[in-house]
Design a protein around this motif. Structure first.
Motif, PDB file in Angstrom:
ATOM      1  N   ILE A 154      36.570  79.540  27.900  1.00 35.32           N
ATOM      2  CA  ILE A 154      37.057  80.207  28.105  1.00 35.32           C
ATOM      3  C   ILE A 154      35.551  81.696  28.025  1.00 35.32           C
ATOM      4  N   TYR A 155      35.312  81.798  27.432  1.00 40.76           N
ATOM      5  CA  TYR A 155      34.765  82.716  27.476  1.00 40.76           C
ATOM      6  C   TYR A 155      32.755  82.627  28.308  1.00 40.76           C
ATOM      7  N   TYR A 156      32.610  81.603  29.082  1.00 42.43           N
ATOM      8  CA  TYR A 156      31.699  81.711  29.670  1.00 42.43           C
ATOM      9  C   TYR A 156      31.970  80.991  31.362  1.00 42.43           C
ATOM     10  N   PHE A 157      33.638  80.346  31.690  1.00 42.29           N
ATOM     11  CA  PHE A 157      34.143  80.045  32.680  1.00 42.29           C
ATOM     12  C   PHE A 157      34.787  80.533  32.700  1.00 42.29           C
ATOM     13  N   ASN A 158      35.676  81.296  31.963  1.00 38.36           N
ATOM     14  CA  ASN A 158      36.540  82.325  32.487  1.00 38.36           C
ATOM     15  C   ASN A 158      37.990  81.103  32.925  1.00 38.36           C
ATOM     16  N   THR A 159      37.774  79.779  32.992  1.00 44.36           N
ATOM     17  CA  THR A 159      39.199  78.787  32.681  1.00 44.36           C
ATOM     18  C   THR A 159      39.947  77.898  31.441  1.00 44.36           C
ATOM     19  N   LEU A 160      41.797  78.567  31.726  1.00 39.31           N
ATOM     20  CA  LEU A 160      41.866  78.070  30.366  1.00 39.31           C
ATOM     21  C   LEU A 160      42.745  76.833  31.376  1.00 39.31           C
ATOM     22  N   SER A 161      42.272  75.867  30.166  1.00 39.68           N
ATOM     23  CA  SER A 161      42.872  74.345  31.264  1.00 39.68           C
ATOM     24  C   SER A 161      44.428  73.976  30.092  1.00 39.68           C
ATOM     25  N   LEU A 162      46.147  74.478  30.895  1.00 38.25           N
ATOM     26  CA  LEU A 162      46.875  73.651  29.174  1.00 38.25           C
ATOM     27  C   LEU A 162      47.150  72.440  30.139  1.00 38.25           C
ATOM     28  N   ILE A 163      46.399  71.518  31.086  1.00 36.79           N
ATOM     29  CA  ILE A 163      46.640  70.341  31.486  1.00 36.79           C
ATOM     30  C   ILE A 163      45.705  69.803  31.138  1.00 36.79           C
ATOM     31  N   SER A 164      44.655  69.823  30.128  1.00 33.71           N
ATOM     32  CA  SER A 164      43.344  69.287  29.046  1.00 33.71           C
ATOM     33  C   SER A 164      43.761  67.765  28.582  1.00 33.71           C
ATOM     34  N   PRO A 165      44.302  67.822  27.812  1.00 31.42           N
ATOM     35  CA  PRO A 165      45.017  66.442  27.086  1.00 31.42           C
ATOM     36  C   PRO A 165      45.773  65.911  27.636  1.00 31.42           C
ATOM     37  N   ASN A 207      46.133  68.339  38.373  1.00 34.33           N
ATOM     38  CA  ASN A 207      45.831  70.164  39.170  1.00 34.33           C
ATOM     39  C   ASN A 207      46.552  70.883  40.247  1.00 34.33           C
ATOM     40  N   SER A 208      47.607  69.789  40.411  1.00 33.54           N
ATOM     41  CA  SER A 208      48.866  70.682  41.928  1.00 33.54           C
ATOM     42  C   SER A 208      49.809  70.870  40.711  1.00 33.54           C
ATOM     43  N   ILE A 209      49.574  70.403  39.413  1.00 27.97           N
ATOM     44  CA  ILE A 209      51.601  71.379  38.621  1.00 27.97           C
ATOM     45  C   ILE A 209      51.044  72.303  38.929  1.00 27.97           C
ATOM     46  N   PRO A 210      51.895  72.862  38.655  1.00 29.56           N
ATOM     47  CA  PRO A 210      51.893  74.495  38.082  1.00 29.56           C
ATOM     48  C   PRO A 210      51.576  75.389  37.149  1.00 29.56           C
ATOM     49  N   GLY A 211      50.893  76.110  36.715  1.00 27.54           N
ATOM     50  CA  GLY A 211      50.737  76.527  35.362  1.00 27.54           C
ATOM     51  C   GLY A 211      49.622  75.853  34.665  1.00 27.54           C
ATOM     52  N   ALA A 212      49.040  74.465  35.681  1.00 29.34           N
ATOM     53  CA  ALA A 212      47.977  73.799  34.841  1.00 29.34           C
ATOM     54  C   ALA A 212      46.961  74.013  34.468  1.00 29.34           C
ATOM     55  N   TYR A 213      45.977  75.360  35.114  1.00 32.78           N
ATOM     56  CA  TYR A 213      45.556  76.301  33.946  1.00 32.78           C
ATOM     57  C   TYR A 213      45.530  77.224  34.542  1.00 32.78           C
ATOM     58  N   PHE A 214      45.037  78.505  34.074  1.00 26.75           N
ATOM     59  CA  PHE A 214      44.650  79.664  34.266  1.00 26.75           C
ATOM     60  C   PHE A 214      42.918  80.473  34.640  1.00 26.75           C
ATOM     61  N   LYS A 215      42.765  81.626  35.641  1.00 29.20           N
ATOM     62  CA  LYS A 215      41.710  81.792  35.591  1.00 29.20           C
ATOM     63  C   LYS A 215      42.077  82.992  35.148  1.00 29.20           C
ATOM     64  N   LEU A 216      40.603  83.742  33.799  1.00 27.69           N
ATOM     65  CA  LEU A 216      40.922  84.624  33.236  1.00 27.69           C
ATOM     66  C   LEU A 216      39.463  85.304  33.603  1.00 27.69           C
ATOM     67  N   LYS A 217      40.015  86.731  33.237  1.00 25.37           N
ATOM     68  CA  LYS A 217      39.491  87.595  33.521  1.00 25.37           C
ATOM     69  C   LYS A 217      37.764  87.509  32.367  1.00 25.37           C
ATOM     70  N   SER A 218      36.923  88.008  32.404  1.00 26.05           N
ATOM     71  CA  SER A 218      35.582  89.001  31.747  1.00 26.05           C
ATOM     72  C   SER A 218      36.631  88.899  30.751  1.00 26.05           C
ATOM     73  N   ILE A 219      35.820  88.053  29.466  1.00 23.66           N
ATOM     74  CA  ILE A 219      36.420  87.792  28.136  1.00 23.66           C
ATOM     75  C   ILE A 219      34.971  88.568  27.666  1.00 23.66           C
ATOM     76  N   ASN A 220      35.596  90.313  25.988  1.00 23.08           N
ATOM     77  CA  ASN A 220      34.632  90.363  25.157  1.00 23.08           C
ATOM     78  C   ASN A 220      33.937  89.152  24.150  1.00 23.08           C
ATOM     79  N   PHE A 221      32.790  89.440  24.051  1.00 28.01           N
ATOM     80  CA  PHE A 221      32.455  87.775  22.962  1.00 28.01           C
ATOM     81  C   PHE A 221      32.612  88.060  21.718  1.00 28.01           C
ATOM     82  N   LEU A 222      33.455  89.174  21.075  1.00 30.91           N
ATOM     83  CA  LEU A 222      33.981  89.714  19.758  1.00 30.91           C
ATOM     84  C   LEU A 222      35.402  89.390  19.633  1.00 30.91           C
ATOM     85  N   TRP A 223      36.142  88.965  20.599  1.00 29.75           N
ATOM     86  CA  TRP A 223      37.553  88.193  21.124  1.00 29.75           C
ATOM     87  C   TRP A 223      37.449  86.124  20.696  1.00 29.75           C
ATOM     88  N   ILE A 224      35.930  86.702  21.015  1.00 30.32           N
ATOM     89  CA  ILE A 224      35.759  85.094  20.392  1.00 30.32           C
ATOM     90  C   ILE A 224      35.472  84.450  19.277  1.00 30.32           C
TER      91      ILE A 224
END
Length: 292
Positions: free
Chosen positions: A191-202, A255-272
């Motif tokens: 998430i920190y490097y690519f700003n992408t959260l995949s909920l469909i990954s499992p 990948n076509s399923i709604p909400g399968a992934y989210f694009k995130l903004k830049s994240i502070n490393f302290l959050w990670i």
């Protein structure tokens, strides 16, 4: 391309995709395919890692044992083949890490002393960092590879004991638990490097990982027999084409399923760091069991 002469998978995206799965050459993958893999959380299947080395080791073990060759006698031939494979793909950091770790574990089997996997991982990390200390800060693949292995070591038994509702048939429970274990430590960094959260990954890993060994075996057989028996190579080419076609279609569908992934903004490393701290507390509180 590596398999460009075979009719069944001559054209993209099949030829490039097989090259990536077998050898890690991702230059020929279509941009939309690479994007889909990233958004469905299966980019690791086209990045040479411990997964590939483990699969090749397992295949070689099966072949040698089928020929009546003991584990002790098959140690050096397997190490030699793995070394040639790592040489073929250009001595990449993740592949070298997996190679060193596999050799350490294979040697433990050879002498009848099963060393802890963590010791083998520390050994491989030490060797790589002695050669190039910058890997720990500048190589994303190195970081993700080690975190994935650590996640499997520390969390797989926990998930496996709590997900008994998932049937063991066709190794479904193992696949789910391995996927979750590997992702629990890599996901924050991804998430920190690519700003992408995949909920469909499992789910995508559950549907894709079981066919990966078959793709690798059929792909290697296709390459081998294309030099000596074209008709037999064509059969393996059809198998590879069918499996790669399934892989591409299922990832496109997911990948076509709604909400399968989210694009995130830049994240502070302290959050990670905070997320990793929470995971660490969870591990101490619920996963790690006190020793007698």
């Amino acid at each position: 391309g590596l398999v460009g002469s075979e009719m069944c998978i001559r054209d993209s995206p099949y030829s490039g995709l097989l090259n990536a799965i077998l050898l890690g050459y991702r230059q020929e993958i279509l941009p939309e395919t690479s994007k889909t893999f990233s958004q469905t959380g299966i980019s690791h299947i086209v990045a040479i890692s411990g997964l590939h080395i483990t699969l090749i080791t397992g295949i070689l073990f099966f072949i040698f044992l089928s020929l009546g060759i003991s584990r002790k006698k098959s140690f050096w031939p397997i190490v030699f083949v793995l070394f040639l494979y790592v040489l073929l793909i250009g001595f990449r950091a993740s592949a070298i890490r997996a190679f060193i770790m596999s050799c350490a574990l294979l040697y433990a089997l050879k002498i009848g002393r099963l060393s802890k996997s963590l010791n083998a991982l520390v050994l491989s990390a030490s060797c790589l960092l002695l050669i190039n200390p910058n890997l720990i800060l500048n190589d994303i693949g190195f970081q993700l590879s080690f975190l994935a292995v650590l996640g499997i070591m520390f969390f797989y038994p926990f998930f496996n004991s709590h997900f008994k509702i998932i049937p063991e048939k066709l190794q479904l429970r193992s696949i789910v638990c391995l996927t979750l274990s590997a992702q629990i430590l890599t996901l924050p960094l991804i998430i920190y490097y690519f700003n992408t959260l995949s909920l469909i990954s499992p789910l995508s890993n559950l549907l894709i990982l079981p066919i990966l060994p078959i793709i690798m075996i059929a792909g290697l057989c296709l390459i081998f027999f294309s030099f000596i028996w074209s008709k037999l190579a064509l059969i393996f080419g059809v198998v590879v084409w069918l499996l790669l076609n399934y892989l591409l279609k299922i990832t496109t569908l997911l990948n076509s399923i709604p909400g399968a992934y989210f694009k995130l903004k830049s994240i502070n490393f302290l959050w990670i760091c905070s997320i990793y701290f929470i995971i660490f507390i969870f591990y101490l509180r619920y996963v790690k069991k006190p020793k007698n």
